[in-house]
Design a protein around this motif. Structure first.
Motif, PDB file in Angstrom:
ATOM      1  N   GLY A  72       0.788  -1.226   0.000  1.00 40.44           N
ATOM      2  CA  GLY A  72       0.000   0.000   0.000  1.00 40.44           C
ATOM      3  C   GLY A  72       0.820   1.276   0.000  1.00 40.44           C
ATOM      4  N   ILE A  73       2.041   1.235  -0.542  1.00 45.15           N
ATOM      5  CA  ILE A  73       2.878   2.428  -0.585  1.00 45.15           C
ATOM      6  C   ILE A  73       2.268   3.450  -1.543  1.00 45.15           C
ATOM      7  CG2 ILE A  73       5.154   3.341  -1.161  1.00 45.15           C
ATOM      8  CD1 ILE A  73       5.085   1.719   1.399  1.00 45.15           C
ATOM      9  N   ARG A  74       2.170   4.684  -1.068  1.00 44.40           N
ATOM     10  CA  ARG A  74       1.501   5.735  -1.846  1.00 44.40           C
ATOM     11  C   ARG A  74       2.451   6.810  -2.365  1.00 44.40           C
ATOM     12  NH1 ARG A  74      -2.729   3.513   0.761  1.00 44.40           N
ATOM     13  NH2 ARG A  74      -4.801   3.933  -0.141  1.00 44.40           N
ATOM     14  N   GLN A  75       3.751   6.672  -2.086  1.00 41.60           N
ATOM     15  CA  GLN A  75       4.706   7.679  -2.535  1.00 41.60           C
ATOM     16  C   GLN A  75       5.934   6.985  -3.132  1.00 41.60           C
ATOM     17  OE1 GLN A  75       4.434  11.532   0.055  1.00 41.60           O
ATOM     18  NE2 GLN A  75       5.018   9.870   1.431  1.00 41.60           N
ATOM     19  N   TYR A  76       6.406   7.510  -4.270  1.00 43.83           N
ATOM     20  CA  TYR A  76       7.511   6.880  -4.998  1.00 43.83           C
ATOM     21  C   TYR A  76       8.470   7.961  -5.488  1.00 43.83           C
ATOM     22  CZ  TYR A  76       4.463   2.826  -4.944  1.00 43.83           C
ATOM     23  OH  TYR A  76       3.664   1.792  -4.529  1.00 43.83           O
ATOM     24  N   LEU A  77       9.763   7.697  -5.281  1.00 42.47           N
ATOM     25  CA  LEU A  77      10.820   8.581  -5.776  1.00 42.47           C
ATOM     26  C   LEU A  77      11.736   7.738  -6.654  1.00 42.47           C
ATOM     27  CD1 LEU A  77      12.377  11.259  -5.812  1.00 42.47           C
ATOM     28  CD2 LEU A  77      13.501  10.555  -3.685  1.00 42.47           C
ATOM     29  N   PRO A 153       5.937   6.896   4.614  1.00 42.08           N
ATOM     30  CA  PRO A 153       6.726   5.956   3.801  1.00 42.08           C
ATOM     31  C   PRO A 153       6.821   6.357   2.327  1.00 42.08           C
ATOM     32  CG  PRO A 153       5.336   4.743   5.310  1.00 42.08           C
ATOM     33  CD  PRO A 153       4.912   6.194   5.416  1.00 42.08           C
ATOM     34  N   VAL A 154       8.020   6.172   1.790  1.00 36.73           N
ATOM     35  CA  VAL A 154       8.314   6.435   0.382  1.00 36.73           C
ATOM     36  C   VAL A 154       9.061   5.229  -0.170  1.00 36.73           C
ATOM     37  CG1 VAL A 154       9.642   7.870  -1.228  1.00 36.73           C
ATOM     38  CG2 VAL A 154       8.449   8.945   0.693  1.00 36.73           C
ATOM     39  N   ALA A 181      16.862   9.906   4.749  1.00 37.33           N
ATOM     40  CA  ALA A 181      15.772  10.883   4.688  1.00 37.33           C
ATOM     41  C   ALA A 181      14.394  10.222   4.693  1.00 37.33           C
ATOM     42  CB  ALA A 181      15.919  11.745   3.437  1.00 37.33           C
ATOM     43  N   LEU A 182      14.357   8.902   4.582  1.00 41.74           N
ATOM     44  CA  LEU A 182      13.086   8.195   4.484  1.00 41.74           C
ATOM     45  C   LEU A 182      12.524   7.837   5.862  1.00 41.74           C
ATOM     46  CD1 LEU A 182      13.927   5.704   1.580  1.00 41.74           C
ATOM     47  CD2 LEU A 182      12.988   8.031   1.418  1.00 41.74           C
ATOM     48  N   ALA A 183      11.213   7.840   5.959  1.00 38.95           N
ATOM     49  CA  ALA A 183      10.537   7.475   7.200  1.00 38.95           C
ATOM     50  C   ALA A 183      10.513   5.959   7.364  1.00 38.95           C
ATOM     51  CB  ALA A 183       9.110   8.024   7.184  1.00 38.95           C
ATOM     52  N   PRO A 184      10.372   5.471   8.605  1.00 37.01           N
ATOM     53  CA  PRO A 184      10.179   4.030   8.805  1.00 37.01           C
ATOM     54  C   PRO A 184       8.997   3.529   7.973  1.00 37.01           C
ATOM     55  CG  PRO A 184      10.597   5.113  10.895  1.00 37.01           C
ATOM     56  CD  PRO A 184      10.417   6.218   9.879  1.00 37.01           C
ATOM     57  N   GLY A 185       9.135   2.312   7.455  1.00 35.07           N
ATOM     58  CA  GLY A 185       8.110   1.769   6.575  1.00 35.07           C
ATOM     59  C   GLY A 185       8.397   2.045   5.115  1.00 35.07           C
ATOM     60  N   SER A 186       9.463   2.800   4.840  1.00 37.84           N
ATOM     61  CA  SER A 186       9.867   3.083   3.455  1.00 37.84           C
ATOM     62  C   SER A 186      10.650   1.904   2.883  1.00 37.84           C
ATOM     63  CB  SER A 186      10.732   4.342   3.403  1.00 37.84           C
ATOM     64  OG  SER A 186      10.000   5.489   3.798  1.00 37.84           O
ATOM     65  N   PHE A 187      10.781   1.909   1.561  1.00 38.25           N
ATOM     66  CA  PHE A 187      11.460   0.819   0.866  1.00 38.25           C
ATOM     67  C   PHE A 187      12.532   1.374  -0.065  1.00 38.25           C
ATOM     68  CE2 PHE A 187       7.492  -1.089   2.084  1.00 38.25           C
ATOM     69  CZ  PHE A 187       7.770  -2.447   2.279  1.00 38.25           C
ATOM     70  N   LEU A 188      13.584   0.571  -0.263  1.00 42.60           N
ATOM     71  CA  LEU A 188      14.582   0.820  -1.298  1.00 42.60           C
ATOM     72  C   LEU A 188      14.483  -0.299  -2.320  1.00 42.60           C
ATOM     73  CD1 LEU A 188      17.134   2.079  -2.583  1.00 42.60           C
ATOM     74  CD2 LEU A 188      18.495   0.679  -1.012  1.00 42.60           C
ATOM     75  N   VAL A 189      14.309   0.070  -3.587  1.00 40.83           N
ATOM     76  CA  VAL A 189      14.308  -0.889  -4.699  1.00 40.83           C
ATOM     77  C   VAL A 189      15.537  -0.578  -5.540  1.00 40.83           C
ATOM     78  CG1 VAL A 189      13.043  -1.773  -6.696  1.00 40.83           C
ATOM     79  CG2 VAL A 189      11.785  -0.925  -4.691  1.00 40.83           C
ATOM     80  N   LEU A 190      16.417  -1.561  -5.725  1.00 42.58           N
ATOM     81  CA  LEU A 190      17.689  -1.290  -6.394  1.00 42.58           C
ATOM     82  C   LEU A 190      18.101  -2.460  -7.268  1.00 42.58           C
ATOM     83  CD1 LEU A 190      20.819   0.363  -4.865  1.00 42.58           C
ATOM     84  CD2 LEU A 190      21.070  -1.891  -5.903  1.00 42.58           C
ATOM     85  N   SER A 191      18.598  -2.156  -8.458  1.00 41.03           N
ATOM     86  CA  SER A 191      19.217  -3.162  -9.314  1.00 41.03           C
ATOM     87  C   SER A 191      20.555  -2.624  -9.776  1.00 41.03           C
ATOM     88  CB  SER A 191      18.326  -3.507 -10.515  1.00 41.03           C
ATOM     89  OG  SER A 191      18.154  -2.396 -11.373  1.00 41.03           O
ATOM     90  N   ALA A 192      21.528  -3.533  -9.960  1.00 46.05           N
ATOM     91  CA  ALA A 192      22.873  -3.094 -10.303  1.00 46.05           C
ATOM     92  C   ALA A 192      23.639  -4.207 -10.991  1.00 46.05           C
ATOM     93  CB  ALA A 192      23.616  -2.640  -9.040  1.00 46.05           C
ATOM     94  N   TYR A 263      21.994  -7.776 -10.320  1.00 48.27           N
ATOM     95  CA  TYR A 263      21.344  -8.148  -9.054  1.00 48.27           C
ATOM     96  C   TYR A 263      20.218  -7.178  -8.789  1.00 48.27           C
ATOM     97  CZ  TYR A 263      24.888 -11.491  -7.385  1.00 48.27           C
ATOM     98  OH  TYR A 263      25.695 -12.586  -7.214  1.00 48.27           O
ATOM     99  N   GLY A 264      19.206  -7.679  -8.084  1.00 46.58           N
ATOM    100  CA  GLY A 264      18.123  -6.820  -7.671  1.00 46.58           C
ATOM    101  C   GLY A 264      17.700  -7.182  -6.258  1.00 46.58           C
ATOM    102  N   GLY A 265      17.214  -6.189  -5.545  1.00 49.45           N
ATOM    103  CA  GLY A 265      16.730  -6.429  -4.198  1.00 49.45           C
ATOM    104  C   GLY A 265      15.801  -5.328  -3.742  1.00 49.45           C
ATOM    105  N   VAL A 266      15.025  -5.635  -2.714  1.00 47.72           N
ATOM    106  CA  VAL A 266      14.121  -4.674  -2.098  1.00 47.72           C
ATOM    107  C   VAL A 266      14.340  -4.747  -0.605  1.00 47.72           C
ATOM    108  CG1 VAL A 266      11.713  -4.028  -1.697  1.00 47.72           C
ATOM    109  CG2 VAL A 266      12.407  -4.887  -3.950  1.00 47.72           C
ATOM    110  N   GLY A 267      14.538  -3.596   0.022  1.00 47.19           N
ATOM    111  CA  GLY A 267      14.731  -3.548   1.467  1.00 47.19           C
ATOM    112  C   GLY A 267      13.751  -2.578   2.101  1.00 47.19           C
ATOM    113  N   VAL A 268      13.368  -2.876   3.347  1.00 47.40           N
ATOM    114  CA  VAL A 268      12.420  -2.024   4.071  1.00 47.40           C
ATOM    115  C   VAL A 268      13.127  -1.401   5.266  1.00 47.40           C
ATOM    116  CG1 VAL A 268      11.554  -4.003   5.413  1.00 47.40           C
ATOM    117  CG2 VAL A 268      10.176  -1.918   5.223  1.00 47.40           C
ATOM    118  N   LYS A 269      12.809  -0.165   5.530  1.00 48.90           N
ATOM    119  CA  LYS A 269      13.381   0.558   6.668  1.00 48.90           C
ATOM    120  C   LYS A 269      12.449   0.422   7.863  1.00 48.90           C
ATOM    121  CE  LYS A 269      15.268   5.108   7.919  1.00 48.90           C
ATOM    122  NZ  LYS A 269      15.554   6.481   7.411  1.00 48.90           N
ATOM    123  N   ARG A 270      12.940  -0.175   8.925  1.00 51.96           N
ATOM    124  CA  ARG A 270      12.120  -0.390  10.121  1.00 51.96           C
ATOM    125  C   ARG A 270      12.288   0.766  11.117  1.00 51.96           C
ATOM    126  NH1 ARG A 270       8.361  -3.796   8.383  1.00 51.96           N
ATOM    127  NH2 ARG A 270       9.191  -5.809   7.697  1.00 51.96           N
TER     128      ARG A 270
END
Length: 270
Positions: A72-77, A153-154, A181-192, A263-270
């Motif tokens: 249910g994430i509503r903000q994306y950067l 969350p972003v 700069a991200l609030a708890p509950g935010s995610f990082l989506v990264l591929s490299a 590689y790709g991964g998704v991480g969440v900020k607690r």
């Protein structure tokens, strides 16, 4: 959106650009002969490069679908947006969450020239494009805050971006500044990019990019994991893109076998 002079006047067609080479790999038309030339050189070294580009786009779609529809994430950067290729991130996010707010960021004039394609979202949602350099996270955060609420969350999307930033140029600090700069509950989506699967082909590809004036860095799985420092990885962790949550694929036809050198991964900020 910024830029006072026509974007076309600022597009350098004498040197290849990663976004345009990527567009050529995907069968797009927003590239120039110099980009096609480098693309063909890469394919002569690694015939699977177009498949890797397609796998990268598919990973973005699956990750965005997961965050929008299940979290249910509503903000994306989205930083390092590249040339628009449908479906774009906002289309997937707003399909799951119609009122999602999406900010795209890139510093390539050709992306600016096509930014209009990125701004057609749902009536309930918001899409915006910022022309800014990924190496200036403070400016990105300041300007994105006009659209996004960083107190909530972003989802930060860095798709096929960080392999263009060397360690000595502060790659990990750059990501760290953004994540901090991200609030708890935010995610990082990264591929490299990685050389773990095809070391010789990737080495030669890096050299071909360097000959075209483009920095490209291949990182190991552990080095890629460094971008997720302090975050909790979402299953299955950091894997070849084709192995990341394939059950989330929608309308995707089989596209070869075996891993791709990303590689790709998704991480969440607690």
């Amino acid at each position: 959106m910024t830029g006072t002079e026509p974007a076309a006047q600022r597009i350098d067609t004498t040197r290849p650009h990663p976004a345009r080479v990527y567009d050529w790999f995907l069968g797009g038309k927003d590239n120039y002969p110099v980009d096609e030339e480098l693309g063909r050189q890469i394919i002569s070294i690694e015939s699977g490069a177009p498949r890797a580009a397609r796998a990268n786009r598919r990973f973005m779609r699956r990750a965005t679908r997961l965050l929008a529809e299940q979290s249910g994430i509503r903000q994306y950067l989205d930083i390092g947006t590249g040339i628009p290729t449908r479906p774009n991130l906002h289309q997937i996010a707003q399909r799951g969450v119609p009122d999602a707010r999406v900010v795209y960021v890139d510093n390539d004039p050709i992306v600016l020239a096509h930014a209009e394609a990125l701004l057609h979202g749902t009536p309930e949602g918001v899409t915006e494009y910022l022309q800014a350099d990924a190496r200036d996270p403070a400016t990105i955060l300041e300007r994105a805050a006009r659209v996004l609420d960083f107190g909530r969350p972003v989802a930060l999307s860095l798709i096929a971006l960080m392999h263009f930033v060397a360690d000595e140029d502060g790659a990990y600090d750059l990501v760290g500044t953004l994540v901090d700069a991200l609030a708890p509950g935010s995610f990082l989506v990264l591929s490299a990019l990685t050389a773990d699967f095809e070391p010789e082909q990737v080495r030669r590809g890096v050299e071909a990019y360097a000959a075209g004036g483009v920095t490209l860095v291949a990182r190991s799985q552990d080095e890629t994991a460094g971008f997720f420092k302090g975050l909790e990885l979402v299953d299955p962790g950091i894997v070849s893109l084709v192995d990341w949550r394939p059950e989330l694929a929608v309308d995707e036809t089989p596209d070869g076998e075996g891993p791709v050198p990303l590689y790709g991964g998704v991480g969440v900020k607690r």
